[in-house]
Design an enzyme around this catalytic site. Structure first.
Site, PDB file in Angstrom:
ATOM      1  N   LYS A 360       0.850  -1.187   0.000  1.00  0.00           N
ATOM      2  CA  LYS A 360       0.000   0.000   0.000  1.00  0.00           C
ATOM      3  C   LYS A 360       0.891   1.244   0.000  1.00  0.00           C
ATOM      4  CE  LYS A 360      -3.621  -2.322   2.687  1.00  0.00           C
ATOM      5  NZ  LYS A 360      -4.709  -2.310   1.707  1.00  0.00           N
ATOM      6  N   ARG A 437      -9.872 -11.914   1.124  1.00  0.00           N
ATOM      7  CA  ARG A 437     -10.726 -12.942   0.520  1.00  0.00           C
ATOM      8  C   ARG A 437     -10.026 -14.296   0.483  1.00  0.00           C
ATOM      9  NH1 ARG A 437     -11.153  -9.477  -4.876  1.00  0.00           N
ATOM     10  NH2 ARG A 437     -11.009  -7.916  -3.235  1.00  0.00           N
TER      11      ARG A 437
END
Length: 580
Positions: A360, A437
Site C-alpha cells: 500500500k 478474501r
C-alpha cells in the site's frame, strides 16, 4: 516455485536440489500454500526454531507497549414514576424536537412539559433558548445551571424534526447526554422526552433502550494507550415517561450485554498491530470461552493443523509474517434444550495488512490504519461476548476467524503464485493486497464443514464499497432473498445501516485465470461485487450465505477510533433465529 519458497524460510544458505528434481516434486504434490517437498526433519526443526526466535524478539522489543487496565462504564439504568421536577441529581436532560420548541402568541412553550419546566424556572428556559438560537435541531444542546430545583442543571438536547426509536436519532441523543454529563462531571442524570405520549408501550421500551445504549457507549473512552486516563463519572441514569417494570429492566440488561460486546469490538480494532497479533486475538477468543464456559468451547488451530486441513489459501497470506497465524473457532451451544438452527459468523482477521508485495503506497492508501483490517473478526468476537451473557436458546453458533498478518518477506506469497484452497480450488494471486478474501476462502469452507444452515461473513474487504456507499453504510451481498431480509431486519432494530448490492454473475468473467481456477481480484470496476463473487466459490450451495463488506463503517475518521459496527446487528440476527 511456491513449494521452494514455503520451506526455505530464513535459510538463505540452503542448497537446493537440481532444478529437474525440484519440479518433479512440485508436480507430484501441487497444492500451493500447503505444497511440500521432502526435506529432512532437522532442517525443518531449525527453521521453526528460528521463526519462533524472531517472533519472540519482535514481541519483546517492538515499542514496549502494553495496554493499561481501564475502567469500563458501569451505569445503573432505572425507570422513575415520580414528578420530573421533584427528581434530585446533577442533570435533567430533556430531548426536544423542533416542533416541541414552538411557542404561542404569549411567547410561552406550547409543549406542556417545557411550559411547566419554564414556568418553574421563571422563564429562564425560554430566554436561554432564544439567546442561544436553540431550535431543537439534531446535534444542538444547551445547559442551564439552576437553583431551587431538584436537578442542579437542566439540559435541552435537540432531536431534529422527527425520529424513530431504532434510528440513529435517539442513539445520538444518548451520546449527547453522555457528553453533557462528561463536561459537567455529573454522576447522575435524569432523561425525559418532551413528547413521548404518542409512543406505544413497545416503542417506549425500544426508545429507552436505544438512548441507554447511546449513553453507555458515549461514556466509554478507550484510554488504554494514553499515559493519563480519566475515569468515567456517570454512575446512574433515571428515565421518566418511557415505561417501567420488568420488561424495561430486561431491555436495559440486554443493552448492557450488547454494549459490552461493542466495547470489546472497539478495543480489538483500536489496538495497534504491535499489540494485537494473531496470537493475542486468539487469546481474546479463549478468554470469552473461559468466561462463559457453560455455553462456549474454543479451538485454536496452529499452522500445522491448518496444513492438515489443506488451508493453502489462508496459509499463503500468513507465510510472510514472523507472527504465526491462528485459526480461531468458538462454538456456542445453548445451556439447555435442543438446537433447531445452526449458524456461523465468519470474520476477516488481518491484524495488519501491509498489502504484501503489492504494498500500500501513496495518498489515501491508509496503511497506517490497517490495524482495522481485522474489523470483521472484532465484530464476530464482540457478538460472541454479548451472546455468552444473553444465552439464547435453540440455536448453535460457530464463530470463525482465520487470523494472520499480510507482510513482506522472502517467505511471502508473490504476485503470480497459485494457492490451493481447502475445497481444492486453485487461485492465481494477481494482487497480494487482495488478501482478505484468500483467508476467508478457507474460513468459509471450514464453516460449511460444521454443518451450519446459514453463514454471515464480515470483512473490511474493499475500498470499492466505501466509494459506493460512503463511510456509514455497509454493503451486503447474498444469493438469498430470505437471508437478506433477516439480516436487514436485524440491522434496523440495531440502528445500523446496510444496503444490498447485486451479485452480477457476468462480472465473474474478469475473475478467470488462464492457469488456475480463478484470480483473486478483477479490475477496478465493480470491485466489491467481484470480491463477493470470489467468496461465493467457497460456500456450499446448500448453505444460505450473506457477505457484509464493512470497510466504510468500521472506523470513525472524526473520532479517530473504531465504531464497533455490526455487533448489535449480529446479536439481533442470532436472536431472530433462536427460540428465546
Amino acid at each position: 516455485m511456491a513449494a521452494i519458497r514455503a520451506f526455505t524460510s530464513s535459510h538463505s544458505s540452503l542448497t537446493l536440489l537440481a532444478s529437474s528434481s525440484i519440479f518433479t516434486n512440485f508436480r507430484s504434490i501441487s497444492h500451493l500454500g500447503i505444497t511440500s517437498i521432502s526435506i529432512t526433519k532437522p532442517l525443518l526443526s531449525c527453521s521453526s526454531r528460528n521463526i519462533r526466535m524472531a517472533h519472540a524478539v519482535a514481541k519483546a522489543t517492538l515499542g514496549l507497549t502494553h495496554p493499561a487496565q481501564i475502567d469500563h462504564p458501569k451505569i445503573t439504568f432505572a425507570a422513575k414514576e415520580t414528578d420530573l421536577l421533584q427528581w434530585k441529581g446533577d442533570i435533567l436532560a430533556v430531548g426536544v424536537t423542533e416542533k416541541d420548541m414552538t411557542k404561542g402568541e404569549n411567547s410561552k412553550f406550547q409543549n406542556p412539559i417545557l411550559e411547566k419546566l419554564d414556568s418553574k424556572l421563571g422563564g429562564l428556559l425560554s430566554e436561554v433558548a432564544t439567546e442561544e438560537d436553540f431550535t431543537g435541531k439534531a446535534g444542538q444542546s444547551t445547559v442551564i445551571r439552576v437553583a431551587d430545583l431538584g436537578p442542579k442543571r437542566v439540559s435541552l438536547i435537540g432531536l431534529g424534526k422527527a425520529t424513530g426509536p431504532t434510528t440513529t436519532g435517539f442513539h445520538v441523543f444518548g451520546e449527547s447526554v453522555a457528553s453533557v454529563a462528561k463536561a459537567s462531571q455529573a454522576n447522575n442524570v435524569a432523561i425525559a422526552l418532551a413528547s413521548s405520549e404518542g409512543l406505544t408501550s413497545e416503542l417506549k421500551l425500544a426508545t429507552a433502550a436505544t438512548i441507554a445504549k447511546g449513553t453507555l457507549l458515549g461514556t466509554y473512552e478507550d484510554n488504554r494507550f494514553k499515559s493519563e486516563a480519566k475515569k468515567p463519572f456517570l454512575k446512574s441514569v433515571d428515565f421518566f415517561g418511557l415505561g417501567t417494570g420488568p420488561e424495561l429492566a430486561k431491555k436495559f440488561k440486554y443493552t448492557e450485554d450488547v454494549c459490552s460486546g461493542v466495547i470489546l469490538g472497539k478495543e480489538l480494532v483500536n489496538a495497534p498491530a504491535n499489540v494485537l497479533t494473531p496470537e493475542v486475538l486468539a487469546a481474546e477468543a479463549e478468554k470469552i470461552a473461559a468466561a462463559y464456559s457453560d455455553v462456549f468451547t474454543a479451538k485454536i488451530l496452529d499452522t500445522e493443523q491448518c496444513k492438515e486441513l489443506k488451508m493453502g489459501s489462508y496459509l499463503g497470506v500468513a507465510a510472510a509474517s514472523t507472527n504465526p497465524p491462528k485459526f480461531i473457532h468458538l462454538c456456542y451451544k445453548p445451556p439447555s434444550g435442543s438446537v433447531k438452527t445452526k449458524l456461523a459468523l465468519v470474520g476477516k482477521g488481518l491484524t495488519f495488512d501491509s498489502g504484501g508485495y503489492n504494498i500500500k503506497t501513496g495518498p489515501g492508501c491508509s496503511i497506517e490504519l490497517m490495524k482495522f483490517d481485522m474489523g470483521g473478526s472484532a465484530a464476530v468476537l464482540g457478538a460472541a461476548k454479548a451472546l455468552g451473557q444473553i444465552k439464547p436458546s435453540g440455536v448453535e453458533v460457530h464463530f470463525i476467524v482465520a487470523a494472520c498478518e499480510n507482510m513482506i518477506s522472502g517467505t511471502g506469497m508473490r504476485p503470480g503464485d497459485i494457492l490451493t484452497a481447502s475445497n481444492g480450488k486453485t487461485i492465481e494471486v494477481n494482487n497480494t493486497d487482495a488478501e482478505g478474501r484468500l483467508t476467508l476462502a478457507d474460513a468459509l469452507v471450514y464453516a460449511c464443514n460444521q454443518g451450519v444452515d446459514k453463514i454471515v461473513d464480515l470483512a473490511t474487504l474493499t475500498g470499492a464499497c466505501v466509494v459506493a456507499l460512503g463511510p456509514s453504510i455497509a454493503g451486503i451481498f447474498t444469493p438469498s432473498d430470505e437471508l437478506s431480509k433477516e439480516v436487514v431486519a436485524a440491522s434496523e432494530v440495531a440502528g445500523e445501516k446496510l444496503w444490498r448490492l447485486p451479485m452480477e454473475e457476468s462480472y465473474w468473467e474478469s475473475m478467470k485465470s488462464g492457469v488456475a481456477d480463478m484470480v483473486n481480484t478483477g479490475g477496478r470496476q465493480g470491485g466489491s461485487i467481484t470480491a463477493a463473487l470470489f467468496l461465493k466459490q467457497f460456500v456450499d450451495e446448500k448453505v444460505q450465505w450473506l457477505h457484509i463488506d464493512m470497510a466504510g463503517p468500521v472506523w470513525n475518521d472524526k473520532k479517530k477510533a473504531a465504531t464497533g459496527f455490526a455487533i448489535p446487528t449480529l446479536v439481533e440476527w442470532v436472536l431472530s433465529n433462536s427460540s428465546s
